[in-house]
Design a protein around this motif. Structure first.
Motif, PDB file in Angstrom:
ATOM      1  N   GLU A  55       0.804  -1.229   0.000  1.00 14.61           N
ATOM      2  CA  GLU A  55       0.000   0.000   0.000  1.00 14.61           C
ATOM      3  C   GLU A  55       0.836   1.280   0.000  1.00 14.61           C
ATOM      4  O   GLU A  55       0.301   2.369   0.042  1.00 14.61           O
ATOM      5  CB  GLU A  55      -0.969   0.007   1.202  1.00 14.61           C
ATOM      6  CG  GLU A  55      -2.223  -0.833   0.967  1.00 14.61           C
ATOM      7  CD  GLU A  55      -3.004  -0.437  -0.285  1.00 14.61           C
ATOM      8  OE1 GLU A  55      -3.223   0.772  -0.491  1.00 14.61           O
ATOM      9  OE2 GLU A  55      -3.375  -1.334  -1.069  1.00 14.61           O
ATOM     10  N   GLU A 106       1.121   5.223  -4.790  1.00 15.24           N
ATOM     11  CA  GLU A 106      -0.275   5.344  -5.242  1.00 15.24           C
ATOM     12  C   GLU A 106      -0.541   4.723  -6.607  1.00 15.24           C
ATOM     13  O   GLU A 106      -1.673   4.612  -7.029  1.00 15.24           O
ATOM     14  CB  GLU A 106      -0.672   6.838  -5.260  1.00 15.24           C
ATOM     15  CG  GLU A 106       0.276   7.674  -6.101  1.00 15.24           C
ATOM     16  CD  GLU A 106       0.022   9.172  -5.973  1.00 15.24           C
ATOM     17  OE1 GLU A 106      -1.115   9.586  -6.231  1.00 15.24           O
ATOM     18  OE2 GLU A 106       0.968   9.904  -5.619  1.00 15.24           O
ATOM     19  N   ARG A 128       3.139  -0.036  -7.620  1.00 13.19           N
ATOM     20  CA  ARG A 128       3.638  -0.082  -6.231  1.00 13.19           C
ATOM     21  C   ARG A 128       3.921  -1.503  -5.747  1.00 13.19           C
ATOM     22  O   ARG A 128       4.737  -1.691  -4.859  1.00 13.19           O
ATOM     23  CB  ARG A 128       2.656   0.615  -5.277  1.00 13.19           C
ATOM     24  CG  ARG A 128       1.297  -0.056  -5.130  1.00 13.19           C
ATOM     25  CD  ARG A 128       0.387   0.771  -4.221  1.00 13.19           C
ATOM     26  NE  ARG A 128      -0.895   0.107  -4.028  1.00 13.19           N
ATOM     27  CZ  ARG A 128      -1.972   0.327  -4.781  1.00 13.19           C
ATOM     28  NH1 ARG A 128      -1.911   1.188  -5.790  1.00 13.19           N
ATOM     29  NH2 ARG A 128      -3.100  -0.309  -4.546  1.00 13.19           N
TER      30      ARG A 128
END
Length: 308
Positions: free
Chosen positions: A250, A253, A257
């Protein structure tokens, strides 16, 4: 010749690179030892997580050569050969054979949108030329084609030994398992690591789990718990996998990622550097520090970090 069995945890290995985008040989050795010591059942190179299509042919070939040398037949090495041209595909396939890889992984050629029928015809011309056993790779988000069951059946008739499904569509995964359950030698491998228990409990064979790059033992344990149908253990281990998704995956963005986070995690663990092939770039210092913190928390909480 012994029949190749594709099962268990097969990490889609990242490609360790130096700042000048050359192959990081020290990092590659560290990473492969980390994976093999973690108990993985195979190594898949030049896939999406391995940034295969972004690497020069020279780097791809060097990666295949060095990986086969270091792995030294301890586990099967699977090589992604997908390319925009059939000549490029065959160049990598023939090199893989020459240096001792075990199998090839074939996804639809990307760029031009093609129909299911065209994909079937493409396999008819490609497969007879392939020098090694091959498995199919369903990756619709990157190839524009979600392989139909018919095309997979056609691939199997042509000799495919399995399929890796990275569509993220659990219903489709179940229908693959259902369709091919009469032939246990045709491997159904989940590309979505969270689907690992469902895949095994319903008769599938394993997972190409990106998180196994940094925590191989976690995924191997989850696979074994699913094989033992140990629902209590599955629940505990899946919580840890969900934790990886909520933390390491996470940061950042963009959809890149996952790859960047995986490389940053490996760098935080002292295994290899975190340089990417263009068009991707590495995380910022702030993002890398967040990954470092997450890795430290995992190390504190469990035994899955095999690197001290």
């Amino acid at each position: 010749m012994m029949k190749l069995v594709i099962k268990g945890i097969i990490p889609p290995m990242i490609t360790p690179l130096l700042e000048n985008k050359q192959l990081d040989l020290v990092g590659l050795k560290n990473l492969l030892h980390h994976l093999i010591n973690g108990g993985v059942h195979g190594i898949f190179i030049l896939g999406t997580t391995g940034e295969g299509p972004s690497l020069s042919y020279a780097v791809r070939k060097q990666l295949i050569t060095e990986t086969c040398k270091i792995v030294n037949k301890k586990v099967p090495v699977l090589v992604g050969i997908t390319d925009t041209s059939i000549d490029g595909t065959m160049e990598i396939a023939n090199h893989a054979k020459k240096v001792g890889a075990d199998a090839l992984v074939v996804a639809p050629p990307y760029y031009f949108p093609i129909a299911q029928e065209e994909m079937g015809d493409y396999l008819e011309s490609l497969v007879p030329m392939l020098p090694l056993p091959f498995m199919m790779y369903n990756m619709p988000s990157c190839t524009k084609l979600h392989l139909s069951i018919d095309v997979v059946r056609r691939a199997k008739e042509l000799g495919a030994i399995g399929i890796k499904d990275s569509s993220g569509d659990l219903t489709y995964l179940y229908s693959l398992i259902e369709e091919f359950k009469s032939d246990p030698s045709f491997s159904i491998i989940a590309g979505t690591e969270l689907f690992l228990p469902e895949t095994i409990l319903n008769g599938g064979h394993g997972s190409v789990a990106g998180g196994a790059n940094f925590f191989p033992r976690l995924f191997v344990d989850l696979y074994e718990a699913a094989m033992d149908q140990n629902l209590e253990k599955i629940k505990i281990l899946r919580e840890k996998v969900i934790m990886v998704h909520r933390t390491i995956y996470e940061v950042g963005e963009y959809s890149s990622r996952h790859i960047k986070g995986t490389k940053a995690a490996l760098m935080a663990m002292g295994i290899c550097q975190d340089h990417n092939a263009e068009p991707l770039d590495r995380f910022t210092e702030e993002q890398r520090n967040r990954i470092k913190t997450y890795i430290a928390q995992f190390n504190y909480k469990n035994e899955y970090n095999t690197v001290q």
